[in-house]
Scaffold this active site. Structure first.
Site, PDB file in Angstrom:
ATOM      1  N   CYS A 125     -81.404 -27.523 -53.537  1.00 45.81           N
ATOM      2  CA  CYS A 125     -81.144 -25.923 -53.354  1.00 45.81           C
ATOM      3  C   CYS A 125     -79.636 -25.681 -53.566  1.00 45.81           C
ATOM      4  O   CYS A 125     -79.013 -26.062 -54.740  1.00 45.81           O
ATOM      5  CB  CYS A 125     -81.480 -25.370 -51.960  1.00 45.81           C
ATOM      6  N   ASP A 183     -90.579 -21.156 -58.347  1.00 44.78           N
ATOM      7  CA  ASP A 183     -89.283 -20.982 -57.478  1.00 44.78           C
ATOM      8  C   ASP A 183     -88.621 -19.569 -57.884  1.00 44.78           C
ATOM      9  O   ASP A 183     -88.265 -19.308 -59.168  1.00 44.78           O
ATOM     10  CB  ASP A 183     -88.434 -21.908 -57.895  1.00 44.78           C
ATOM     11  N   HIS A 214     -89.749 -22.988 -54.418  1.00 36.52           N
ATOM     12  CA  HIS A 214     -88.617 -23.322 -53.703  1.00 36.52           C
ATOM     13  C   HIS A 214     -88.575 -24.428 -52.396  1.00 36.52           C
ATOM     14  O   HIS A 214     -89.632 -24.089 -51.692  1.00 36.52           O
ATOM     15  CB  HIS A 214     -87.569 -22.166 -53.397  1.00 36.52           C
TER      16      HIS A 214
END
Length: 245
Positions: A125, A183, A214
């Protein structure tokens, strides 16, 4: 391999940064992986990821990425309040401060008797972005970047022209870029922008787009994909064994 965990408070240009160190319990010297977390800092899933990597013969350092903005030891919850606070921290800390954090960790690692001089980086991330960003440092031999956010959009604070995408040409080490096709944080157009920039700058990189959402590495929550996560760990271990040898 049996591992041990230590806690170190490392001096950086912007204050003390608590850093969790996972390393083999056996004596010897091991290459270092700096592992950058999500916006929530060192949660239980991040700690487990670090332990997995360390168990394959690496020193793994997990810094508190927003140490300037929180009390030492802060861990945010995977809820709306934690997400809001983490995102606020993300947009408050300049990339230049992350750069000096990386410099401090490289210096720390190279001062330890149990570390070799070889350092790589990995992250998920925002941590994937920070791994990409850390690769601008010539001391970083390789970066394994999992679903990195905010590279394509240039939404993190920094001096003009010092954003990570613009600085891509300064990357000397090898990159691995992993994205989930489902994502929502990095669109297809955004992924293409990063890919084109890496090609344009002739960076040594590999690229994968997988059918995942994600945070598919996070072993808590409905988006976790255990099979894909296992593949990523195996790829990361093989990558670092090669570039940090």
């Amino acid at each position: 391999m049996i591992i041990t965990k230590e806690v170190h408070d490392i001096a950086t240009a912007t204050g003390v940064m608590r850093t969790y160190v996972y390393r083999p319990d056996e004596s010897g010297q091991y290459s270092t992986i700096i592992f950058y977390s999500e916006i929530f800092q060192q949660t239980a899933p991040i700690a487990r990821s670090a332990a997995i990597l360390a168990g394959h013969g690496f020193v793994v350092m997990v810094p508190e990425v927003f140490h300037e903005l929180n009390p030492i030891g802060t861990v945010l919850e995977y809820d709306d309040a934690g997400k809001d606070k983490g995102n606020a921290d993300k947009f408050a800390k300049p990339l230049e401060h992350h750069d000096s954090d990386t410099e401090a960790m490289v210096e720390f690692a190279r001062s330890q008797a149990y570390c070799t001089s070889q350092v790589g980086v990995m992250g998920v991330c925002i941590g994937g972005h920070l791994a990409y960003r850390a690769a601008l440092n010539a001391d970083i031999s390789g970066a394994f970047c999992l679903y990195p956010t905010d590279i394509h959009s240039n939404t993190l604070p920094c001096e003009q022209g010092n954003d990570s995408l613009t600085r891509t040409g300064d990357i000397a080490g090898e990159l691995v870029m992993i994205f989930g096709k489902q994502d929502p944080h990095v669109s297809s157009e955004g992924r293409k922008l990063i890919y084109q920039k890496l090609e344009q700058e002739q960076i040594n990189f590999s690229w994968q787009e997988v059918n995942a959402q994600h945070a598919f590495m996070r072993d808590e929550g409905e988006r976790y994909d255990a099979a894909l996560a296992l593949q990523m760990y195996l790829q990361a271990v093989a990558f670092f064994q090669r570039v940090l040898s």
